[in-house]
Design an enzyme around this catalytic site. Structure first.
Site, PDB file in Angstrom:
ATOM      1  N   GLU A  58       1.319 -36.804  10.803  1.00 49.63           N
ATOM      2  CA  GLU A  58       0.416 -36.892  11.953  1.00 49.63           C
ATOM      3  C   GLU A  58      -0.811 -36.007  11.762  1.00 49.63           C
ATOM      4  O   GLU A  58      -1.940 -36.403  12.115  1.00 49.63           O
ATOM      5  CB  GLU A  58       1.153 -36.477  13.234  1.00 49.63           C
ATOM      6  CG  GLU A  58       2.344 -37.352  13.583  1.00 49.63           C
ATOM      7  CD  GLU A  58       3.657 -36.817  13.044  1.00 49.63           C
ATOM      8  OE1 GLU A  58       4.677 -36.983  13.730  1.00 49.63           O
ATOM      9  OE2 GLU A  58       3.658 -36.233  11.934  1.00 49.63           O
ATOM     10  N   ALA A 160      23.945 -48.490 -15.425  1.00 46.52           N
ATOM     11  CA  ALA A 160      23.240 -49.392 -16.343  1.00 46.52           C
ATOM     12  C   ALA A 160      24.284 -49.915 -17.315  1.00 46.52           C
ATOM     13  O   ALA A 160      24.823 -49.163 -18.130  1.00 46.52           O
ATOM     14  CB  ALA A 160      22.131 -48.658 -17.078  1.00 46.52           C
ATOM     15  N   ARG A 190      14.449 -41.960 -10.023  1.00 47.61           N
ATOM     16  CA  ARG A 190      14.547 -40.503 -10.147  1.00 47.61           C
ATOM     17  C   ARG A 190      13.476 -39.812  -9.306  1.00 47.61           C
ATOM     18  O   ARG A 190      13.751 -38.841  -8.607  1.00 47.61           O
ATOM     19  CB  ARG A 190      14.398 -40.093 -11.612  1.00 47.61           C
ATOM     20  CG  ARG A 190      15.574 -40.421 -12.484  1.00 47.61           C
ATOM     21  CD  ARG A 190      15.343 -39.978 -13.924  1.00 47.61           C
ATOM     22  NE  ARG A 190      16.532 -40.194 -14.750  1.00 47.61           N
ATOM     23  CZ  ARG A 190      16.619 -39.882 -16.022  1.00 47.61           C
ATOM     24  NH1 ARG A 190      15.565 -39.341 -16.651  1.00 47.61           N
ATOM     25  NH2 ARG A 190      17.734 -40.111 -16.700  1.00 47.61           N
ATOM     26  N   THR A 202      28.782 -36.331 -19.694  1.00 47.45           N
ATOM     27  CA  THR A 202      27.571 -37.094 -19.981  1.00 47.45           C
ATOM     28  C   THR A 202      26.590 -36.256 -20.789  1.00 47.45           C
ATOM     29  O   THR A 202      25.944 -36.743 -21.721  1.00 47.45           O
ATOM     30  CB  THR A 202      26.912 -37.568 -18.666  1.00 47.45           C
ATOM     31  OG1 THR A 202      27.796 -38.465 -18.000  1.00 47.45           O
ATOM     32  CG2 THR A 202      25.594 -38.267 -18.925  1.00 47.45           C
ATOM     33  N   LEU A 210      17.003 -35.765 -18.237  1.00 48.25           N
ATOM     34  CA  LEU A 210      17.089 -36.072 -16.804  1.00 48.25           C
ATOM     35  C   LEU A 210      15.783 -35.748 -16.083  1.00 48.25           C
ATOM     36  O   LEU A 210      15.787 -35.189 -14.983  1.00 48.25           O
ATOM     37  CB  LEU A 210      18.267 -35.338 -16.147  1.00 48.25           C
ATOM     38  CG  LEU A 210      19.654 -35.657 -16.705  1.00 48.25           C
ATOM     39  CD1 LEU A 210      20.720 -34.885 -15.935  1.00 48.25           C
ATOM     40  CD2 LEU A 210      19.940 -37.147 -16.666  1.00 48.25           C
ATOM     41  N   GLU A 302      23.836 -40.386 -11.897  1.00 48.78           N
ATOM     42  CA  GLU A 302      23.634 -41.273 -13.043  1.00 48.78           C
ATOM     43  C   GLU A 302      24.844 -41.335 -13.977  1.00 48.78           C
ATOM     44  O   GLU A 302      24.831 -42.074 -14.952  1.00 48.78           O
ATOM     45  CB  GLU A 302      22.384 -40.839 -13.817  1.00 48.78           C
ATOM     46  CG  GLU A 302      21.099 -41.002 -13.024  1.00 48.78           C
ATOM     47  CD  GLU A 302      19.864 -41.001 -13.908  1.00 48.78           C
ATOM     48  OE1 GLU A 302      20.000 -40.889 -15.142  1.00 48.78           O
ATOM     49  OE2 GLU A 302      18.753 -41.112 -13.356  1.00 48.78           O
ATOM     50  N   SER A 310      35.177 -40.805  -8.883  1.00 46.42           N
ATOM     51  CA  SER A 310      35.723 -39.876  -7.887  1.00 46.42           C
ATOM     52  C   SER A 310      34.936 -39.941  -6.582  1.00 46.42           C
ATOM     53  O   SER A 310      35.515 -39.861  -5.496  1.00 46.42           O
ATOM     54  CB  SER A 310      35.734 -38.452  -8.442  1.00 46.42           C
ATOM     55  OG  SER A 310      34.424 -37.927  -8.559  1.00 46.42           O
TER      56      SER A 310
END
Length: 371
Positions: A58, A160, A190, A202, A210, A302, A310
């Site tokens: 605003e 993916a 991302r 990973t 990342l 990811e 989980s």
């Protein structure tokens, strides 16, 4: 409200919502808000919440409109704030500017506002119209709303995979399953989230950065978060090496090696300790609550397959962005998800498909998870 006025209000509110989207991933812990100011059918001011959450939408729109705001209508995607923080209330700013009507998509669930901004406008004689494009506004700020109502961020899983649901071959080769167009869209996701989360496995397998690597958005890489119960994250990893430039947080459990913990903290890594579950892993409900307390409203998970499974099993996943490549790997490939402990089909988590998008030769399917 007559149909013509409603149609006009919806058109301007959709424009305000498009502006608000520009703030996703940049304004936490604040909501992403858009504002359009209209007078005599012409847009005279427009704005969205700026990086870091200030100034508010605003304020930006009123600055653009200037004196012409007197007698105008303001379209705001979230109820104007009514409390004094680092800046005066937006409801007060609209009143002082002489705006005579305010159209609001959604009430602000924050206990400091939640109807008080509307009350302030009413008392000043400003005409208020509510619930224009409310559903779209609620989805846009689903993360902010969840932090206020459930005490945790919105959790979106990103997968993916090949057409048959594999993330890598049996040898672990995974680059690249999806096309450049799909990977580019993944980087845009991302940039629209406050944090990216992965499990430590990973990192051990892929050694990812990342970060957001889209031209023009590289400075908007979100916080990187690793779920790592035993602090196995290598000090030589790309994540640790870049911790001084892009924030890196580790979610872990108590009673880890103190020297290891101190070494990570000395590099600039933030350590968040939560209770261990029965398997010795971080208790994710508590972890998500801790992330909300630190201002996170939208988390993009990811990987890996254990962490995502989980979150689904515990009912903590809210959205799924599934990139499906037009290729097949076969049954010996690595599956996208590990076991979620199902014995009966009737217990399987249910999802609602909300959108399909073609990205090069790949398909992106977006789902709501019914928790």
């Amino acid at each position: 409200m007559n149909p013509e006025e409603k149609s006009r209000d919806e058109r301007h509110m959709r424009n305000a919502l498009r502006l608000a989207r520009r703030g996703l991933g940049r304004v936490a812990p604040n909501p992403a808000v858009g504002c359009v100011i209209v007078k005599a059918g012409q847009v005279i001011g427009r704005g969205w919440t700026q990086d870091g959450g200030r100034p508010h939408a605003e304020t930006v729109a009123l600055q653009m409109a200037g004196e012409a705001a007197r007698g105008a209508t303001a379209y705001v995607t979230l109820e104007p704030c009514a409390h004094h923080g680092k800046t005066p209330p937006c409801a007060e700013a609209l009143i002082k500017a002489g705006v005579t009507r305010v159209v609001i998509a959604l009430r602000d669930p924050d206990e400091r506002v939640n109807g008080l901004g509307i009350e302030m406008l009413h008392k000043a004689g400003v005409r208020v119209t509510e619930s224009i494009c409310a559903e779209a506004a609620a989805e846009l700020n689903a993360g902010f709303i969840m932090t206020r109502r459930q005490g945790r961020p919105l959790v979106t899983l990103k997968m993916a995979t090949s057409l048959d649901g594999r993330i890598a071959t049996a040898s672990g080769d995974s680059k690249w399953i999806t096309s450049p167009a799909a990977r580019r869209f993944g980087h845009l996701l991302r940039a629209q989230n406050d944090a990216i989360m992965v499990g430590v496995n990973t990192v051990l397998v892929d050694n990812p950065e990342l970060t957001c690597r889209i031209e023009g958005l590289t400075q908007h890489s979100p916080v990187r978060i690793v779920a790592d119960s035993r602090l196995r994250l290598p000090l030589t990893s790309k994540l640790v090496a870049s911790a001084g430039e892009t924030p890196l947080w580790i979610i872990t459990v108590p009673d880890n090696d103190r020297d290891r913990l101190k070494a990570l903290e000395d590099i600039g890594v933030t350590i968040i300790e939560v209770t261990a579950n029965a398997s010795g892993l971080p208790e994710m409900t508590e972890a998500l609550s801790a992330l909300a307390e630190r201002g996170m409203t939208r988390i993009l998970v990811e990987g890996g397959s254990h962490l995502q499974a989980s979150l689904i099993k515990e009912g903590l996943a809210d959205r799924l962005e599934w990139f499906r490549a037009s290729s097949i790997i076969g049954g010996d490939g690595i599956p996208a998800l590990q076991s979620i402990g199902l014995e009966r089909i009737s217990d399987a988590p249910e999802l609602d498909l909300i959108e399909e998008r073609r990205l090069g030769r790949d398909l992106l399917e977006s789902y709501f998870l019914r928790n």
